[in-house]
Design an enzyme around this catalytic site. Structure first.
Site, mmCIF file in Angstrom:
data_model
loop_
_atom_site.group_PDB
_atom_site.id
_atom_site.type_symbol
_atom_site.label_atom_id
_atom_site.label_comp_id
_atom_site.label_asym_id
_atom_site.label_seq_id
_atom_site.Cartn_x
_atom_site.Cartn_y
_atom_site.Cartn_z
ATOM 1 N N CYS A 169 -80.104 34.234 -5.680
ATOM 2 C CA CYS A 169 -79.172 34.591 -4.606
ATOM 3 C C CYS A 169 -79.891 35.215 -3.403
ATOM 4 O O CYS A 169 -80.677 34.557 -2.753
ATOM 5 C CB CYS A 169 -78.046 35.479 -5.139
ATOM 6 S SG CYS A 169 -76.566 35.405 -4.086
ATOM 7 N N HIS A 212 -75.118 32.132 -8.655
ATOM 8 C CA HIS A 212 -75.233 33.061 -9.787
ATOM 9 C C HIS A 212 -74.978 32.352 -11.108
ATOM 10 O O HIS A 212 -74.004 32.640 -11.813
ATOM 11 C CB HIS A 212 -74.278 34.238 -9.607
ATOM 12 C CG HIS A 212 -74.744 35.248 -8.616
ATOM 13 N ND1 HIS A 212 -75.790 36.116 -8.869
ATOM 14 C CD2 HIS A 212 -74.326 35.524 -7.361
ATOM 15 C CE1 HIS A 212 -75.985 36.896 -7.816
ATOM 16 N NE2 HIS A 212 -75.123 36.557 -6.890
ATOM 17 N N GLU A 215 -76.374 32.881 -13.753
ATOM 18 C CA GLU A 215 -76.523 33.839 -14.860
ATOM 19 C C GLU A 215 -75.261 34.644 -15.144
ATOM 20 O O GLU A 215 -75.195 35.365 -16.147
ATOM 21 C CB GLU A 215 -77.677 34.809 -14.544
ATOM 22 C CG GLU A 215 -77.335 35.978 -13.632
ATOM 23 C CD GLU A 215 -77.206 35.635 -12.156
ATOM 24 O OE1 GLU A 215 -76.980 36.566 -11.350
ATOM 25 O OE2 GLU A 215 -77.338 34.435 -11.795
#
Length: 314
Positions: A142, A235, A237
């Site tokens: 990011c 994102h 994750e």
């Protein structure tokens, strides 16, 4: 193989409940193998949550991974207890003489600020340069990805008219890339940012390749081969409820804040969202770890020397 993290790191309990194999430090020392050394410079405000998210993905790979948590040297974290930072994080100034097979730099809630106004920008630039001599491969997430392509390639970031926020389909632009091995032709992952970098600003001589992008939210994943870095602008994750946590925080400050797109069933925040990106998150991190394992020197002291020779030869 398991992931090796400190025995009393809070993430351990969560990962063990989830079935992730976590190795105790004493057992790791008895194994006659060299684990992959992965460092993570964690710039996210809720550091404990991010530790769990990244350790979960690293721990699902078939190789033994030793995770080192790193912080900016002089920056004081305001949202994580000081004793946690003192117990589990090492300042970058302390680890900069060491070498890592892989290094992850997370996002940070500073994306609407000019890079030069971020209090730790000067040190972060030194970290970026250090990765070129002390790290075999990097993974930027990011804001860190935006910062890295700005530092290395001069690419600007642009503020969006409204927050890119929700679950968005990404097109697989490079099916032959080893990082996208096993990926679908398209896949959906969380997006949460106020700014973007644009494919039209990629320098023609940069050698960067677009691996994934969205018609709605632009660049998603870049391979920066010259700097041995993956740049993930979204994102992947995130946990199932990460965007929900952000949404409820945002509406507490502004009641008309929009619902994240394509996230809550029938756009109803009272309903639990469904995770449609978990498998691709594991696949991407697994592919990244596999590329590190296939190419990193067995003698970790050779990291940097091999990269220098390759760079000069190129």
């Amino acid at each position: 193989m398991p992931i090796k993290i400190p025995d009393d790191l809070p993430a351990r309990r969560t990962l063990e409940v989830e079935g992730v194999v976590v190795m105790r430090e004493a057992a790791a020392m008895r194994q006659d193998i060299r684990p992959l050394r992965i460092g993570m410079l964690n710039l996210m405000p809720n550091k404990i949550t991010t530790e769990i998210q990244i350790a979960r993905l690293l721990g699902a790979t078939p190789l033994q991974v030793e995770l080192t948590l790193v912080r900016m040297t002089d920056h004081v974290a305001r949202n994580t207890p000081a004793d946690h930072m003192e117990s589990f994080y090492r300042p970058w100034d302390e680890v900069k003489s060491e070498r890592f097979d892989g290094f992850i730099i997370t996002g940070a809630p500073v994306e609407r600020m000019p890079f030069e106004d971020v209090t730790y920008w000067d040190e972060l630039q030194r970290v970026f340069d250090w990765t070129q001599t002390h790290v075999h491969r990097c993974f930027m997430i990011c804001w860190a990805a935006q910062a890295a392509v700005h530092h290395f390639h001069g690419m600007p970031k642009y503020e969006l008219p409204s927050k890119a926020y929700g679950i968005f389909r990404q097109q697989n632009r490079a099916p032959a890339s080893p990082y996208l091995r096993g990926f679908s032709d398209d896949f959906s992952i969380p997006v949460s940012r106020w700014t973007e970098v644009r494919a039209t600003d990629i320098p023609s001589d940069s050698g960067m390749a677009v691996l994934a992008e969205s018609d709605e939210t632009g660049l998603c994943l870049l391979d920066d081969a010259k700097h041995r870095s993956l740049h993930m602008f979204n994102h992947i994750e995130y946990d199932t409820t990460s965007l929900a946590d952000e949404y409820f925080r945002d509406i507490a400050e502004r009641s008309d804040f929009p619902v994240p797109a394509n996230y809550f069933p029938k756009d109803d925040p009272a309903r639990r969202p469904e995770n449609r990106w978990r498998s691709h998150a594991h696949l991407l991190f697994g592919n990244w770890i596999n590329e590190i394992y296939q190419t990193t020197p067995f003698d970790i002291s050779q990291i940097g020397q091999r990269e220098l020779v390759t760079s000069e030869a190129g």
